[in-house]
Enzyme design. Structure first.
Site, PDB file in Angstrom:
ATOM      1  CE1 TYR A  52      -3.675   2.549   1.015  1.00  0.00           C
ATOM      2  CE2 TYR A  52      -2.098   3.268   2.670  1.00  0.00           C
ATOM      3  CZ  TYR A  52      -3.262   3.467   1.960  1.00  0.00           C
ATOM      4  OH  TYR A  52      -4.020   4.589   2.205  1.00  0.00           O
TER       5      TYR A  52
ATOM      6  CG  ASP B  57       3.085  -4.125  19.347  1.00  0.00           C
ATOM      7  OD1 ASP B  57       1.893  -4.322  19.649  1.00  0.00           O
ATOM      8  OD2 ASP B  57       4.023  -4.228  20.160  1.00  0.00           O
TER       9      ASP B  57
END
Length: 317
Positions: free
Chosen positions: A141, A274
């Protein structure tokens, strides 16, 4: 806030049914715009170059907000890398080139702060882009979005096009995606805690350690910022849009728990990733231009949760 001197100027919002695009349309209407152009993905597939060219040739928009994109969280990015890089590259290439070909007065492209280097110095300054490795969980992306920013800069340099880019931080608000496979952190938390509350469950499990720090911008604040930039900014560098304050994911979870009214425990699955350790944007540029975020996190979360409850049956879950 009035948007343009001519409220009848033709303004195309690409991606108007998404969270950001819908917020832009709301802001435009509130600002008095009377000629807003929109098309659903069924009416106009932005991946189809011929269809995009025909639309621009017929409608000739004066201003373009390019908010259309394939977006998602860590799971979606990791599962569908080809979709994320291909769809976003094709959408932005088609729209930006068509805006150039039909001589649009101005175009604003939406990047995302997740495309900054994973370990860039905090707070993130605009010139940190491309100074280090990307976050692996969303690099597909990110590469596509960086290409979109560079496309705008290239058309500005070669053809004098007034194409600009904005870099919003983490967003939330009405119309968000609550599909747990594809959603971002706030809608995921809101949904998990709401459903746990409804079922009387004693705990909710969240991803990661809870230690990463993030900032969150309400989408209506973003829309106001984009209208502001369309009127007051004309430069090659992209501009960060954020609130300038962050908090830990654990603190966010506690805040969401209070908003939802969930009384159970919060558990963190440390086997899950995370992502970037911290992501806070430097908002010096846009603040100096005269814009600042207005919606507090508590107020914004309360409004987002109310929207989710009211639209639960038709929300993207």
């Amino acid at each position: 806030m009035k948007f343009l001197e001519d409220p009848s100027a033709r303004v195309y919002v690409a991606g108007h049914r998404g969270m950001v695009g819908a917020a832009i349309v709301r802001a435009l209407k509130a600002a008095g715009s009377t000629n807003i152009l929109t098309r659903t993905s069924r009416e106009l597939d932005l991946r189809d170059q011929a269809a995009v060219n025909a639309f621009f040739a017929q409608e000739k928009p004066d201003y373009v907000f390019l908010a259309a994109a394939r977006v998602g969280g860590i799971v979606a990015n990791d599962t569908y890398p080809a979709d994320f890089i291909y769809d976003n590259l094709v959408i932005e290439t088609n729209v930006i080139h068509a805006a150039f070909a039909t001589q649009a007065k101005k175009l604003l492209f939406l990047g995302s702060t997740c495309i900054y280097p994973k370990l860039a110095a905090q707070p993130l300054k605009e010139d940190a882009l491309l100074t280090g490795p990307l976050e692996p969980t969303n690099e597909w992306y990110a590469v596509a979005k960086i290409a979109g920013i560079k496309l705008c800069q290239a058309f500005r340099r070669q053809h004098g096009c007034d194409f600009i880019s904005a870099m919003p931080t983490n967003l939330y608000g009405p119309g968000d995606n609550y599909d747990l496979e594809k959603s971002h952190v706030i809608p995921a938390m809101l949904r998990k805690m709401h459903e746990a509350k409804q079922k009387g469950e004693s705990a909710v499990t969240l991803w990661g350690t809870g230690t990463p720090r993030r900032e969150f911008l309400h989408v209506d604040d973003l829309a106001e910022a984009l209208l502001f930039l369309m009127q007051h900014y004309s430069g090659e560098p992209h501009v960060n849009v954020g609130v300038g304050q962050d908090l830990t994911i654990r603190d966010l979870a506690e805040t969401v728990r209070g908003v939802v009214g969930f009384e159970g425990d919060l558990l963190f699955d440390t086997s899950k990733p995370d992502g970037t350790p911290r992501k806070l944007v430097d908002t010096t540029t846009i603040n100096a231009l005269g814009w600042q975020a207005k919606i507090s996190l508590n107020d914004g979360l309360a409004a987002a949760y109310q929207w989710f409850v009211e639209h639960y049956r038709e929300a993207r879950i």
